[in-house]
Design an enzyme around this catalytic site. Structure first.
Site, PDB file in Angstrom:
ATOM      1  N   ASP A 168       0.834  -1.199   0.000  1.00  0.00           N
ATOM      2  CA  ASP A 168       0.000   0.000   0.000  1.00  0.00           C
ATOM      3  C   ASP A 168       0.868   1.249   0.000  1.00  0.00           C
ATOM      4  O   ASP A 168       2.045   1.202   0.361  1.00  0.00           O
ATOM      5  CB  ASP A 168      -0.903   0.023   1.237  1.00  0.00           C
ATOM      6  CG  ASP A 168      -2.002  -1.028   1.177  1.00  0.00           C
ATOM      7  OD1 ASP A 168      -2.142  -1.683   0.120  1.00  0.00           O
ATOM      8  OD2 ASP A 168      -2.714  -1.188   2.183  1.00  0.00           O
ATOM      9  N   GLU A 269      -7.436  -4.215  -3.827  1.00  0.00           N
ATOM     10  CA  GLU A 269      -6.462  -3.513  -2.982  1.00  0.00           C
ATOM     11  C   GLU A 269      -6.997  -2.162  -2.521  1.00  0.00           C
ATOM     12  O   GLU A 269      -7.560  -1.386  -3.298  1.00  0.00           O
ATOM     13  CB  GLU A 269      -5.149  -3.301  -3.734  1.00  0.00           C
ATOM     14  CG  GLU A 269      -4.218  -4.503  -3.678  1.00  0.00           C
ATOM     15  CD  GLU A 269      -3.522  -4.654  -2.328  1.00  0.00           C
ATOM     16  OE1 GLU A 269      -3.875  -3.966  -1.369  1.00  0.00           O
ATOM     17  OE2 GLU A 269      -2.606  -5.497  -2.252  1.00  0.00           O
ATOM     18  N   THR A 270      -6.821  -1.905  -1.232  1.00  0.00           N
ATOM     19  CA  THR A 270      -7.216  -0.642  -0.622  1.00  0.00           C
ATOM     20  C   THR A 270      -6.170  -0.307   0.441  1.00  0.00           C
ATOM     21  O   THR A 270      -5.371  -1.152   0.824  1.00  0.00           O
ATOM     22  CB  THR A 270      -8.618  -0.753  -0.005  1.00  0.00           C
ATOM     23  OG1 THR A 270      -9.079   0.535   0.390  1.00  0.00           O
ATOM     24  CG2 THR A 270      -8.624  -1.671   1.207  1.00  0.00           C
ATOM     25  N   ASN A 272      -4.981  -0.336   3.640  1.00  0.00           N
ATOM     26  CA  ASN A 272      -5.282  -0.901   4.956  1.00  0.00           C
ATOM     27  C   ASN A 272      -4.062  -1.540   5.607  1.00  0.00           C
ATOM     28  O   ASN A 272      -4.184  -2.194   6.644  1.00  0.00           O
ATOM     29  CB  ASN A 272      -6.418  -1.929   4.863  1.00  0.00           C
ATOM     30  CG  ASN A 272      -6.111  -3.082   3.920  1.00  0.00           C
ATOM     31  OD1 ASN A 272      -4.966  -3.308   3.541  1.00  0.00           O
ATOM     32  ND2 ASN A 272      -7.146  -3.798   3.520  1.00  0.00           N
ATOM     33  N   ASP A 299      -6.587  -7.847  -2.553  1.00  0.00           N
ATOM     34  CA  ASP A 299      -5.875  -7.269  -1.417  1.00  0.00           C
ATOM     35  C   ASP A 299      -4.989  -8.327  -0.754  1.00  0.00           C
ATOM     36  O   ASP A 299      -5.464  -9.372  -0.314  1.00  0.00           O
ATOM     37  CB  ASP A 299      -6.891  -6.733  -0.405  1.00  0.00           C
ATOM     38  CG  ASP A 299      -6.278  -5.747   0.573  1.00  0.00           C
ATOM     39  OD1 ASP A 299      -5.165  -6.024   1.062  1.00  0.00           O
ATOM     40  OD2 ASP A 299      -6.896  -4.705   0.835  1.00  0.00           O
ATOM     41  N   ASP A 407     -21.181  -0.338  -5.635  1.00  0.00           N
ATOM     42  CA  ASP A 407     -21.297   0.719  -4.648  1.00  0.00           C
ATOM     43  C   ASP A 407     -21.692   2.032  -5.327  1.00  0.00           C
ATOM     44  O   ASP A 407     -21.100   2.420  -6.346  1.00  0.00           O
ATOM     45  CB  ASP A 407     -19.944   0.878  -3.939  1.00  0.00           C
ATOM     46  CG  ASP A 407     -19.956   1.946  -2.871  1.00  0.00           C
ATOM     47  OD1 ASP A 407     -20.692   1.783  -1.886  1.00  0.00           O
ATOM     48  OD2 ASP A 407     -19.220   2.940  -3.031  1.00  0.00           O
ATOM     49  N   GLU A 451     -26.293  -0.604  -5.729  1.00  0.00           N
ATOM     50  CA  GLU A 451     -26.706   0.255  -4.635  1.00  0.00           C
ATOM     51  C   GLU A 451     -27.215   1.508  -5.341  1.00  0.00           C
ATOM     52  O   GLU A 451     -26.424   2.309  -5.839  1.00  0.00           O
ATOM     53  CB  GLU A 451     -25.541   0.590  -3.711  1.00  0.00           C
ATOM     54  CG  GLU A 451     -25.969   1.464  -2.539  1.00  0.00           C
ATOM     55  CD  GLU A 451     -24.802   1.890  -1.654  1.00  0.00           C
ATOM     56  OE1 GLU A 451     -24.994   1.977  -0.432  1.00  0.00           O
ATOM     57  OE2 GLU A 451     -23.707   2.153  -2.188  1.00  0.00           O
ATOM     58  N   ASP A 527     -23.735  -1.610   6.255  1.00  0.00           N
ATOM     59  CA  ASP A 527     -23.869  -0.164   6.431  1.00  0.00           C
ATOM     60  C   ASP A 527     -25.058   0.131   7.340  1.00  0.00           C
ATOM     61  O   ASP A 527     -26.177   0.323   6.872  1.00  0.00           O
ATOM     62  CB  ASP A 527     -24.058   0.484   5.058  1.00  0.00           C
ATOM     63  CG  ASP A 527     -23.901   1.988   5.101  1.00  0.00           C
ATOM     64  OD1 ASP A 527     -23.698   2.534   6.195  1.00  0.00           O
ATOM     65  OD2 ASP A 527     -23.979   2.624   4.041  1.00  0.00           O
TER      66      ASP A 527
END
Length: 751
Positions: A168, A269-270, A272, A299, A407, A451, A527
């Site tokens: 990251d 991947e984010t 974190n 990730d 999303d 969403e 959420d």
């Protein structure tokens, strides 16, 4: 400069920016196998090799193609490294340009065993100057120009098509993101610390046999891949807890519960890597992962094997395990914004073609944000649209994913800007459906779930997505919550029986042309409150100490009620809510831990809590709720009348067993909502007392030659029997009158 290699010539067989990937990728392997990082020479079947965007080995293993797209860059250089951080490049070369594609073919002899790579880009705001070296300002004009260009060759950016990332931007050892910023940091060379792409082999994929069920026959289990099993490591010492491998080991658990589709929160991947730096506080943790760094890369933090190639193999092995259990794997994907945010950091897309990937503001020096957390991806621009379509194809065809939940999906259909929002279902959402959607009656394809809202005016688009899409149906969520919990702790029911009936029957007012499966029926998701907390909390409590907080934000409209602190009433409400959801038309979705009475002590926005509070605690399982959930799911699966393919209206009854009048259905004070579905072939009768007092109802006559049997009653009186009979042991009714407890539901079948 380092050694050179030959660029691809403009007439080489290179696909353009809008690439439809149908490549094969590294095969599944057990942990400990050699990582898939080299060529698979056996795949050379002759013919013309046509490499696409990204980095790919040639079929014979003799060279690697590197290709990246930009509509505005004037020069792009490739840097290849033999280590993820700290090392100087072992190879630097300019890429040849053909239209919007910059590319090169590099002989294997010039490449290290594990290939880490990134790009440096020049453009109108920073033209190429031959005197430039990393860390200099030679050629610089502006950090951002009047057309939104933000190229900076001092910032090594990673390939948007990279199959894996080395790390990251911020890691336990690298706490600052200053190296990626401009302004006073524009001359800082980010290469020593920057994330880099990793070249993987294009090996034959093995993800098992995909389920081809129609979506209406599925029950979705939404869960975080880490939270799914992380607590098992703490409780039992299980290896690979909190990973793809750990999730794969739970395929049997979900199958035994009756789940047919698992939907993972984002696994791309984010940022974190720093989540565990301070495990006793939130420390800005990004737990949910709704801020994607790389759209093709799984990730690494969720992998048991984090060596190059390991995460990709492990994801495919996980998918294969779920497929072997007959379970679809759906992914939550975030194509509306990226982890680059709305600032000046140059990590990937912004450094290659800022205006080609992001929706700029009117001045073109900033960004629009219809998602509330960062710059909107400009989904109608060719570069961004191609990236989205190619990414979806990769996850579906190479990794084996069966469907996607998008999303803030209206952002993908915004055709107005900057400064305005107009959703056009015939734009990118229609293209996605045409290319990927699974047929209504099942078959090859992907389940597509929106969403259907964003955070700006005109972005609430429930019911507006095109054919081929399903949507989260918040009308069901809110209507059932209101009926159970009311608008205050009094438990009043402001809805009419007719309003509730519309939601139970599948919301034909929203999905008339698409059928009941266009609506995903849910009470809770990641959420908001958990199902347990929905009935155990009056209001959010997000400011408490670790591990249950603190968390900022969260909805203030929850229709939650703690039922006076009465644990028995809370348990009953949980069962009743779950029954209402599973007995409704549409596609039910339960949140991971619903069956375990998982609670977070009233935190309704735990996006930053990578802690024991959000990890599923299987030791807290209660046999009553688990058994109730499992048997309700089995009942739904056994009765097609609950999963209609087209609009079939239930018959609605009043408390006397008579067909409900129009006046009855319009009277919000009437406590009983009752209905039958299935006709004479699959007769089911449901009665729900949403009022505060017990009532005695009259069950309507069963079809001729049949007798009603009670399957379930969510009332507290039947907790010793788990509130639901095992198949074959249903209770035969000897009279038509039935005592129905306040705020409870009873279910009957005729046989």
């Amino acid at each position: 400069m380092a050694a050179r290699a030959r660029p691809l010539q403009p007439d080489a067989p290179m696909k353009g920016a809008l690439v439809w990937l149908a490549l094969v990728a590294p095969a599944c392997a057990h942990h400990g196998d050699a990582p898939a990082i080299g060529p698979d020479a056996s795949s050379d079947a002759g013919g013309t090799w046509s490499p696409s965007l990204g980095a790919h080995w040639s079929p014979d293993g003799s060279e690697v193609s590197f290709a990246v797209a930009s509509t505005r860059a004037t020069r792009i250089e490739l840097d290849v490294f033999d280590a993820a951080t700290g090392a100087a490049p072992v190879l630097t070369l300019p890429l040849a340009q053909a239209g919007d594609v910059f590319s090169a073919l590099v002989p294997a002899s010039q490449l290290p065993a594990i290939i880490y790579y990134g790009y440096r880009a020049w453009g109108p705001n920073w033209p190429y100057d031959a005197s430039w070296v990393p860390g200099s300002a030679a050629g610089w004009i502006a950090d951002v120009d009047g057309d939104g260009n933000r190229m900076n060759p001092n910032k090594l950016v990673f390939d948007p098509y990279a199959r894996e990332l080395s790390h990251d931007p911020e890691t336990p050892d690298q706490a600052s993101g200053a190296a990626y910023a401009v302004g006073s940091n524009r001359d800082v060379d980010s290469a020593p610390v920057a994330p880099k792409g990793i070249v993987l082999a294009d090996d034959p994929a093995d993800f098992g046999t995909k389920p081809t069920r129609a979506l209406r026959d599925d029950v979705i289990y939404e869960v975080h891949v880490r939270g799914f099993t992380q607590a098992l490591g703490s409780a039992t010492g299980a290896t690979c807890a909190g990973t793809y491998a750990g999730a794969a080991a739970q395929a049997g658990y979900l199958a035994s519960l009756g789940i047919t589709a698992v939907e993972f929160l984002p696994i791309a991947e984010t940022q974190n890597d720093r989540n565990d730096v301070d495990p006793t506080s939130d420390s800005g943790d990004n737990y949910w992962g709704y801020s994607t760094l790389a759209y093709f890369a799984p990730d690494r933090r969720y992998a048991c094997d984090r060596t190059p190639g390991g995460p990709t193999r492990e994801v495919r092995a996980m998918v294969q395990a779920f497929h072997a259990a007959g379970i679809k794997v759906l992914l939550d994907v975030v194509y509306n914004h990226t982890a680059e945010g709305a600032g000046s950091s140059l990590l990937t897309l912004r450094g290659l073609d800022n205006a080609g990937y992001y929706q700029l503001d009117a001045a073109k020096t900033g960004f629009t944000s219809s998602n509330g957390v960062g710059a909107d991806v400009a989904a109608q621009q060719p570069l961004a649209q191609g990236l989205i379509l190619d990414s979806l194809a990769y996850w579906k065809d190479t990794i084996g994913i069966d469907g996607f939940r998008f999303d803030l999906a209206p952002v993908l259909g915004n055709v107005c800007g900057p400064g305005c929002f107009t959703f056009d279902p015939n734009s990118l959402p229609s293209t996605i459906a045409q290319r990927f959607a699974r047929p209504t009656d099942g078959g090859d394809g992907a389940d597509l779930i929106a969403e259907p809202w964003a955070v700006v005016a005109n972005s609430y688009e429930v019911g507006q997505f095109p054919a081929g899409w399903s949507e989260w149906n918040d009308h069901v969520r809110d209507t059932i919550r209101q009926d159970q919990n009311g608008t205050s702790a009094t438990g009043t029911t402001p809805n009419t029986p007719s309003q509730l009936a519309t939601r139970i029957a599948g919301s034909s007012d929203l999905y008339a042309s698409r059928g009941p499966q266009a609506g995903v029926t849910y009470l809770v998701s990641h959420d908001g409150f958990t199902l347990h907390d929905l009935y155990a909390c009056d209001a959010p409590n997000n400011t408490q100490a670790w591990p249950y907080g603190p968390s900022s934000g969260g909805s203030t409209t929850n229709y939650a009620w703690d039922h006076g602190g009465d644990a028995v009433a809370q348990r009953q409400a949980t069962r009743t809510g779950m029954a209402l959801e599973l007995l409704s038309a549409g596609v039910p979705m339960i949140a991971g831990g619903d069956e375990l009475a998982h609670g977070i002590q009233c935190n309704n926005n735990p996006y930053d809590l990578d802690s024991a509070a959000t990890w599923l605690d299987y030791t807290a399982q209660t046999d009553i709720l688990w058994t109730f959930t499992q048997r309700m799911l089995a009942f739904r699966a056994a009765h097609p009348a609950l999963r209609p393919a087209s609009w079939t209206s239930p018959t609605w009854f009043d408390d006397t067993g008579a067909i409900a009048s129009t006046a009855y259905m319009a009277d919000a004070t009437e406590p009983v909502v009752a209905w039958t579905v299935g006709g004479t072939s699959d007769p089911i009768y449901v009665a729900y007392d949403r009022g505060a007092a017990d009532v005695t109802i009259t069950i309507p006559a069963a079809p001729i030659g049949l007798t009603w049997y009670r399957v379930a009653d969510t009332g507290a009186w039947d907790e010793p029997g788990a509130n639901i009979a095992a198949p074959g042991s249903e209770y035969m009714m000897h009279q038509s009158s039935y005592a129905l407890g306040a705020r409870s539901l009873a279910l009957f079948i005729a046989k």
